[in-house]
Design a protein around this motif. Sequence first.
Motif, short mmCIF file in Angstrom:
data_model
loop_
_atom_site.label_atom_id
_atom_site.label_comp_id
_atom_site.label_asym_id
_atom_site.label_seq_id
_atom_site.Cartn_x
_atom_site.Cartn_y
_atom_site.Cartn_z
N ARG A 43 162.60 174.60 64.15
CA ARG A 43 162.95 175.51 63.07
C ARG A 43 164.03 174.92 62.18
O ARG A 43 163.99 175.03 60.94
CB ARG A 43 163.40 176.86 63.63
N ARG A 44 165.02 174.27 62.78
CA ARG A 44 166.09 173.66 62.00
C ARG A 44 165.58 172.52 61.13
O ARG A 44 166.00 172.35 59.99
CB ARG A 44 167.21 173.17 62.91
N ILE A 45 164.66 171.72 61.67
CA ILE A 45 164.08 170.61 60.92
C ILE A 45 163.28 171.15 59.74
O ILE A 45 163.38 170.65 58.62
CB ILE A 45 163.20 169.72 61.82
N GLN A 46 162.47 172.20 59.97
CA GLN A 46 161.69 172.80 58.89
C GLN A 46 162.61 173.38 57.81
O GLN A 46 162.33 173.24 56.61
CB GLN A 46 160.77 173.88 59.44
N ALA A 47 163.70 174.00 58.22
CA ALA A 47 164.65 174.56 57.24
C ALA A 47 165.30 173.44 56.43
O ALA A 47 165.49 173.56 55.22
CB ALA A 47 165.71 175.39 57.95
N ALA A 48 165.64 172.33 57.09
CA ALA A 48 166.25 171.20 56.38
C ALA A 48 165.27 170.59 55.39
O ALA A 48 165.65 170.24 54.27
CB ALA A 48 166.72 170.14 57.38
N LYS A 49 164.01 170.47 55.78
CA LYS A 49 163.00 169.94 54.86
C LYS A 49 162.81 170.86 53.67
O LYS A 49 162.64 170.40 52.55
CB LYS A 49 161.67 169.76 55.59
N ALA A 50 162.85 172.15 53.90
CA ALA A 50 162.70 173.11 52.80
C ALA A 50 163.86 172.97 51.81
O ALA A 50 163.66 173.08 50.61
CB ALA A 50 162.63 174.53 53.35
N ARG A 51 165.06 172.75 52.33
CA ARG A 51 166.22 172.56 51.44
C ARG A 51 166.09 171.25 50.65
O ARG A 51 166.45 171.18 49.49
CB ARG A 51 167.51 172.54 52.24
N GLU A 52 165.58 170.20 51.30
CA GLU A 52 165.45 168.91 50.63
C GLU A 52 164.42 168.95 49.53
O GLU A 52 164.57 168.29 48.52
CB GLU A 52 165.05 167.83 51.65
#
Length: 101
Positions: free
Chosen positions: A38-47
């Motif tokens: 979930r954290r990786i997906q959230a970071a990708k969404a921000r990027e």
Amino acid sequence: MSTIAVRPTGKTDLADRLLMALLAVAAFKTRAVEALSRRIQAAKAREEGGYTAVELILITAAVIVVVGIAVVAIKAAVTTKSTSVGNCITGADTTNNGGCN
């Protein structure tokens, strides 16, 4: 999230404890992996939300090239027309209308 339900058999206390410990570790690992995912997906969404510096440089370079081509084309058209008008003015006192059309 998946849940594994195992009931101790009661035959060997040590085996039951080891099994429960392994299940607890597996459940923790599953939760940790899900949280990390979930954290990786959230970071990708921000990027993906904005442009990077390289993208901005490429966009700027493309705009500069397009504007440069437009300026050269406009300059050529204006130069040609102004030369034509200048020749018409210079040759106005001669016959044939000085070559003006």
